[in-house]
Design an enzyme around this catalytic site. Structure first.
Site, PDB file in Angstrom:
ATOM      1  CG  ASP A  71       8.639  -8.829  34.089  1.00 54.73           C
ATOM      2  OD1 ASP A  71       8.133  -7.693  34.099  1.00 54.73           O
ATOM      3  OD2 ASP A  71       8.105  -9.809  34.601  1.00 54.73           O
ATOM      4  CG  LEU A  72      13.888  -2.971  35.405  1.00 49.39           C
ATOM      5  CD1 LEU A  72      14.924  -3.841  36.102  1.00 49.39           C
ATOM      6  CD2 LEU A  72      14.584  -1.892  34.607  1.00 49.39           C
ATOM      7  CE  LYS A  73       7.813  -9.032  38.093  1.00 49.33           C
ATOM      8  NZ  LYS A  73       6.556  -9.712  37.833  1.00 49.33           N
TER       9      LYS A  73
ATOM     10  CG  ASN B  48      11.582  -9.918  38.146  1.00 49.69           C
ATOM     11  OD1 ASN B  48      11.167 -10.821  38.858  1.00 49.69           O
ATOM     12  ND2 ASN B  48      11.099  -9.704  36.939  1.00 49.69           N
TER      13      ASN B  48
ATOM     14  CB  THR C 233       5.026  -6.937  35.140  1.00 54.88           C
ATOM     15  OG1 THR C 233       5.706  -8.186  35.336  1.00 54.88           O
ATOM     16  CG2 THR C 233       3.959  -6.761  36.194  1.00 54.88           C
TER      17      THR C 233
END
Length: 141
Positions: free
Chosen positions: A1-3, A6, A60
């Site tokens: 969940d690379l965002k 994070n 996401t």
């Protein structure tokens, strides 16, 4: 969940923190609740090759590649995707950092994005790109 939510910055000293000098900060990626670690790696010519790819839609939505998002919307009709889905998320993250908005707006725009994942850079190729090499601030290289 690379965002963005994070990613943490660990400043090396208080002055860099006060001045928001991100070039001297360590980047920490967090939230590995749904990480995919394949247990079916097979060595071929000295490289580990994944025999089967993930099919679940985890993450996401604004950062999901079209293939991952498609799997979340079409249960039972899922298609495998590869590590390049993370490169998509990285691109969305970079766009958001540069322009302070997400590139696609809503999930319909992501699904209709006409980008060939076969032409998407791998992480290795991305790190060798002229822009990255030219602007590399990593003191360890």
């Amino acid at each position: 969940d690379l965002k963005l939510g994070n990613i943490l910055l660990n400043y090396k000293n208080e002055i860099d923190k006060i001045n928001n000098n991100i070039l001297n900060a360590e980047i920490k990626i967090i939230d590995f609740n749904a990480s995919y670690y394949p247990n079916n790696l097979q060595p071929i010519n000295g490289m580990e090759i994944i025999i089967s790819e993930p099919k679940t839609a985890i993450g996401t939505v604004p950062y999901m590649s079209p293939s991952v998002l498609f799997n979340g919307l079409k249960p039972g009709n899922q298609i495998p995707y590869d590590k390049k889905a993370d490169i998509w998320s990285l691109g969305v993250l970079c766009y958001e950092m540069l322009f302070a908005k997400k590139p696609f707006g809503n999930f319909q725009n992501i699904l209709h994005a006409n980008f060939d994942s076969n032409k998407r850079y791998s992480a290795r190729r991305l790190l060798l790109h002229e822009f990255i090499v030219k602007n590399n601030y990593n003191e360890y290289n």
